[in-house]
Motif scaffolding. Structure first.
Motif, mmCIF file in Angstrom:
data_model
loop_
_atom_site.group_PDB
_atom_site.id
_atom_site.type_symbol
_atom_site.label_atom_id
_atom_site.label_comp_id
_atom_site.label_asym_id
_atom_site.label_seq_id
_atom_site.Cartn_x
_atom_site.Cartn_y
_atom_site.Cartn_z
ATOM 1 N N LEU A 1 5.755 -4.530 0.355
ATOM 2 C CA LEU A 1 5.379 -3.364 -0.451
ATOM 3 C C LEU A 1 4.074 -3.617 -1.200
ATOM 4 O O LEU A 1 3.232 -2.718 -1.318
ATOM 5 C CB LEU A 1 6.500 -3.019 -1.432
ATOM 6 C CG LEU A 1 7.796 -2.483 -0.796
ATOM 7 C CD1 LEU A 1 8.875 -2.300 -1.868
ATOM 8 C CD2 LEU A 1 7.548 -1.176 -0.063
ATOM 9 N N LEU A 2 3.899 -4.841 -1.702
ATOM 10 C CA LEU A 2 2.653 -5.175 -2.405
ATOM 11 C C LEU A 2 1.451 -5.092 -1.460
ATOM 12 O O LEU A 2 0.374 -4.620 -1.848
ATOM 13 C CB LEU A 2 2.747 -6.579 -3.007
ATOM 14 C CG LEU A 2 3.673 -6.739 -4.220
ATOM 15 C CD1 LEU A 2 3.804 -8.209 -4.614
ATOM 16 C CD2 LEU A 2 3.160 -5.921 -5.410
ATOM 17 N N ILE A 3 1.637 -5.546 -0.225
ATOM 18 C CA ILE A 3 0.551 -5.464 0.760
ATOM 19 C C ILE A 3 0.234 -4.007 1.089
ATOM 20 O O ILE A 3 -0.937 -3.615 1.192
ATOM 21 C CB ILE A 3 0.923 -6.247 2.030
ATOM 22 C CG1 ILE A 3 1.052 -7.744 1.711
ATOM 23 C CG2 ILE A 3 -0.131 -6.044 3.123
ATOM 24 C CD1 ILE A 3 1.725 -8.553 2.803
ATOM 25 N N LEU A 4 1.273 -3.189 1.239
ATOM 26 C CA LEU A 4 1.059 -1.758 1.496
ATOM 27 C C LEU A 4 0.344 -1.088 0.326
ATOM 28 O O LEU A 4 -0.550 -0.254 0.530
ATOM 29 C CB LEU A 4 2.399 -1.060 1.746
ATOM 30 C CG LEU A 4 2.985 -1.201 3.157
ATOM 31 C CD1 LEU A 4 4.417 -0.695 3.185
ATOM 32 C CD2 LEU A 4 2.130 -0.463 4.176
ATOM 33 N N VAL A 5 0.724 -1.456 -0.892
ATOM 34 C CA VAL A 5 0.031 -0.928 -2.080
ATOM 35 C C VAL A 5 -1.437 -1.349 -2.047
ATOM 36 O O VAL A 5 -2.332 -0.563 -2.362
ATOM 37 C CB VAL A 5 0.716 -1.418 -3.378
ATOM 38 C CG1 VAL A 5 -0.163 -1.124 -4.598
ATOM 39 C CG2 VAL A 5 2.079 -0.754 -3.551
ATOM 40 N N GLY A 6 -1.684 -2.608 -1.619
ATOM 41 C CA GLY A 6 -3.062 -3.086 -1.508
ATOM 42 C C GLY A 6 -3.864 -2.284 -0.501
ATOM 43 O O GLY A 6 -5.016 -1.918 -0.749
ATOM 44 N N LEU A 7 -3.267 -1.984 0.654
ATOM 45 C CA LEU A 7 -3.937 -1.166 1.669
ATOM 46 C C LEU A 7 -4.228 0.237 1.137
ATOM 47 O O LEU A 7 -5.328 0.771 1.334
ATOM 48 C CB LEU A 7 -3.064 -1.074 2.924
ATOM 49 C CG LEU A 7 -3.084 -2.284 3.862
ATOM 50 C CD1 LEU A 7 -1.934 -2.210 4.859
ATOM 51 C CD2 LEU A 7 -4.420 -2.385 4.595
ATOM 52 N N TYR A 8 -3.238 0.817 0.465
ATOM 53 C CA TYR A 8 -3.405 2.173 -0.076
ATOM 54 C C TYR A 8 -4.498 2.194 -1.145
ATOM 55 O O TYR A 8 -5.382 3.064 -1.132
ATOM 56 C CB TYR A 8 -2.082 2.660 -0.666
ATOM 57 C CG TYR A 8 -2.169 4.038 -1.280
ATOM 58 C CD1 TYR A 8 -2.101 5.181 -0.483
ATOM 59 C CD2 TYR A 8 -2.331 4.208 -2.659
ATOM 60 C CE1 TYR A 8 -2.198 6.451 -1.039
ATOM 61 C CE2 TYR A 8 -2.425 5.469 -3.222
ATOM 62 C CZ TYR A 8 -2.349 6.585 -2.403
ATOM 63 O OH TYR A 8 -2.450 7.838 -2.960
ATOM 64 N N TYR A 9 -4.470 1.226 -2.044
ATOM 65 C CA TYR A 9 -5.466 1.177 -3.121
ATOM 66 C C TYR A 9 -6.864 0.962 -2.557
ATOM 67 O O TYR A 9 -7.829 1.637 -2.951
ATOM 68 C CB TYR A 9 -5.122 0.061 -4.106
ATOM 69 C CG TYR A 9 -6.153 -0.095 -5.202
ATOM 70 C CD1 TYR A 9 -6.179 0.782 -6.295
ATOM 71 C CD2 TYR A 9 -7.114 -1.107 -5.142
ATOM 72 C CE1 TYR A 9 -7.139 0.650 -7.285
ATOM 73 C CE2 TYR A 9 -8.072 -1.244 -6.135
ATOM 74 C CZ TYR A 9 -8.080 -0.360 -7.210
ATOM 75 O OH TYR A 9 -9.037 -0.482 -8.180
ATOM 76 N N LEU A 10 -6.974 0.026 -1.611
ATOM 77 C CA LEU A 10 -8.287 -0.323 -1.064
ATOM 78 C C LEU A 10 -8.921 0.851 -0.323
ATOM 79 O O LEU A 10 -10.103 1.157 -0.518
ATOM 80 C CB LEU A 10 -8.140 -1.518 -0.112
ATOM 81 C CG LEU A 10 -9.434 -2.131 0.420
ATOM 82 C CD1 LEU A 10 -10.145 -2.912 -0.672
ATOM 83 C CD2 LEU A 10 -9.135 -3.053 1.607
ATOM 84 N N ASN A 11 -8.133 1.525 0.503
ATOM 85 C CA ASN A 11 -8.697 2.523 1.424
ATOM 86 C C ASN A 11 -8.559 3.965 0.970
ATOM 87 O O ASN A 11 -9.366 4.810 1.354
ATOM 88 C CB ASN A 11 -8.038 2.364 2.801
ATOM 89 C CG ASN A 11 -8.428 1.073 3.489
ATOM 90 O OD1 ASN A 11 -9.587 0.848 3.775
ATOM 91 N ND2 ASN A 11 -7.450 0.220 3.733
ATOM 92 N N VAL A 12 -7.541 4.264 0.144
ATOM 93 C CA VAL A 12 -7.326 5.644 -0.294
ATOM 94 C C VAL A 12 -7.836 5.856 -1.713
ATOM 95 O O VAL A 12 -8.580 6.806 -1.992
ATOM 96 C CB VAL A 12 -5.828 6.033 -0.199
ATOM 97 C CG1 VAL A 12 -5.613 7.473 -0.683
ATOM 98 C CG2 VAL A 12 -5.330 5.877 1.231
#
Length: 448
Positions: A425-436
């Motif tokens: 979940l932390l990695i997914l949050v990182g992807l969302y924060y970085l790209n969205v």
């Protein structure tokens, strides 16, 4: 049936299945069939050429390293098997079959959502997330834990690829491409902050040790051919070779440093039309989303600073292995694969060889300790994959000590499935924060 088909396809080897994937991708993004076909064949030839040069490196350095180990009585108890068997191990397991459809489907979903800008076509290096899954399975005795960790590791690969793409694209001149090779990506978490520190050290921050500056300042002595010759002669002397064999090793290392960039140029020739067609396709059909083609670190290993740093790190790694208290792994199998381990690290230091060697030495220390700690789990992973080790006993390899491997195993041992899911979940949050949220790399922003 499906399992057998996937294993048969992987069994064709990267020189066959990667060209097929490139050809299909080219057709999907509306590249002319003739151009897609030529791109596929060209990248296959590039892989063959690269493998020839890397095999020459391994064939030349392997005996020299073995003699160095014997000559200086470097006796450590855990064998560095090298990461080479990792791929066959991963794809011989059921996890290796699962990872391909899971990664492909999840990747497409995240690209469509805009949570990643990387479209990974580097099928072979999916062995690395799979290997993490096997490690977690071995550590936790739970197959489910291993599968969840494998998926989370693939997401981490996408996150690191997105984060490093501007830097990689600029330094290696790879527009529209990124590296999705976890072994190569992992050092960036050390290299980027360490480079920030180096930039703030008076005097040291003025030293430009790029191959171009070295060649300009030292003339013929800075030419990659001469650097390779000197490195080869130095290793030959340390190995106790006679004059003839030392000179031959020097010439072989000179050839490696000269030929690697020429092989890599074939990758660029094949992938440039694909990258351009992909960007045009996404502009039309994905509302202008930026999509970068994720590829093997093989695209980058021919850069002169990468090759020179990787070869110079061989005696440094051996020296560190001997003097570090508590380390039990004797580097051997992975030494000639350092071109993959340190390539993005060199990129983060913008090709500065002095910084790269310091950073590489610092990064090697935890790799040795973690590969020692993980050795029983690595051995268990080979057992789970029914990979026969013969009488080797406990085994590991230097790059088994990558921090993602250690984090997932430690989390599984201490926090079970809940901890692995939280990591995901932390990695997914990182992807969302970085790209969205952050909209990182919407233009051509560079990692500082």
């Amino acid at each position: 049936m499906i399992t057998s088909a996937i294993q048969w396809f992987i069994g064709l080897g990267s020189t066959v299945f990667i060209p097929i994937i490139i050809f299909i991708l080219g057709l999907c993004v509306r590249l002319k069939p003739s151009k897609a076909f030529i791109s596929g064949i060209t990248i296959g030839v590039g892989f063959i050429g690269l493998n020839m040069v890397v095999n020459m490196l391994q064939t030349a350095l392997g005996p020299a390293i073995k003699l160095m180990v014997s000559r200086y009585d470097l006796s450590l108890s855990i064998i560095d098997l090298g990461s080479g068997p990792g791929g066959p191990l991963a794809f011989s397991s059921t996890m290796g079959v699962l990872i391909i459809p899971i990664a492909f489907g999840l990747n497409l979903l995240l690209v469509w959502l805009g949570w990643t800008k990387t479209l990974n076509i580097d099928v072979w290096n999916l062995w690395q997330p799979t290997f993490i899954g096997l490690l977690v399975w071995g550590a936790s005795q739970s197959y489910i834990y291993g599968v969840v960790a494998m998926i989370a590791a693939f997401l981490l690969e996408l996150l690191l690829s997105d984060l490093t793409q501007p830097m990689v694209s600029k330094y290696f001149n790879l527009p529209g491409l990124s590296v999705t090779h976890l072994m190569a990506l992992s050092p960036v978490i050390l290299a980027v902050p360490l480079n920030w520190v180096f930039n703030r050290i008076p005097g040291f921050n003025k030293i430009d040790a790029s191959p171009e500056k070295i060649e300009k300042r030292f003339g013929v002595m800075g030419d990659p051919l001469v650097i390779g010759l000197i490195i080869g002669i130095g290793i030959g002397i340390l190995a106790g070779y006679d004059v003839s064999r030392t000179a031959q090793l020097g010439m072989e290392m000179a050839a490696v440093l000269k030929l690697l960039p020429k092989m890599i140029s074939m990758f660029m020739e094949s992938l440039t039309p694909i990258a351009e067609a992909t960007q045009a396709f996404t502009q039309k059909h994905l509302h202008g989303k930026i999509v970068n083609i994720g590829m093997d670190a093989a695209l980058t290993v021919g850069q002169p600073a990468v090759a020179a740093t990787s070869i110079l790190m061989i005696p440094i790694a051996l020296f560190l292995a001997v003097i570090l208290p508590g380390n039990k792994v004797l580097p051997f199998g992975d030494l000639t694969l350092f071109v993959y381990v340190f390539t993005i690290l060199v990129c983060a230091f913008k090709g500065n060889i002095i910084r790269s060697l310091i950073g590489g030495a610092i990064y090697t220390i935890p790799m040795l300790y973690l590969s020692t700690w993980l050795a029983p789990t690595v051995t268990k992973a080979f057992d789970l994959g029914n990979y026969k080790l013969g009488s080797e006993g406990i085994v590991s390899f230097v790059s088994a000590g990558l921090w993602p491997n250690a984090i997932f195993v430690w989390t599984a041992k201490n926090f079970s499935l809940v901890g692995i899911v939280i990591l995901m979940l932390l990695i997914l949050v990182g992807l969302y924060y970085l790209n969205v949220v952050k909209k990182f790399n919407s233009g051509e922003k560079e990692v500082k």
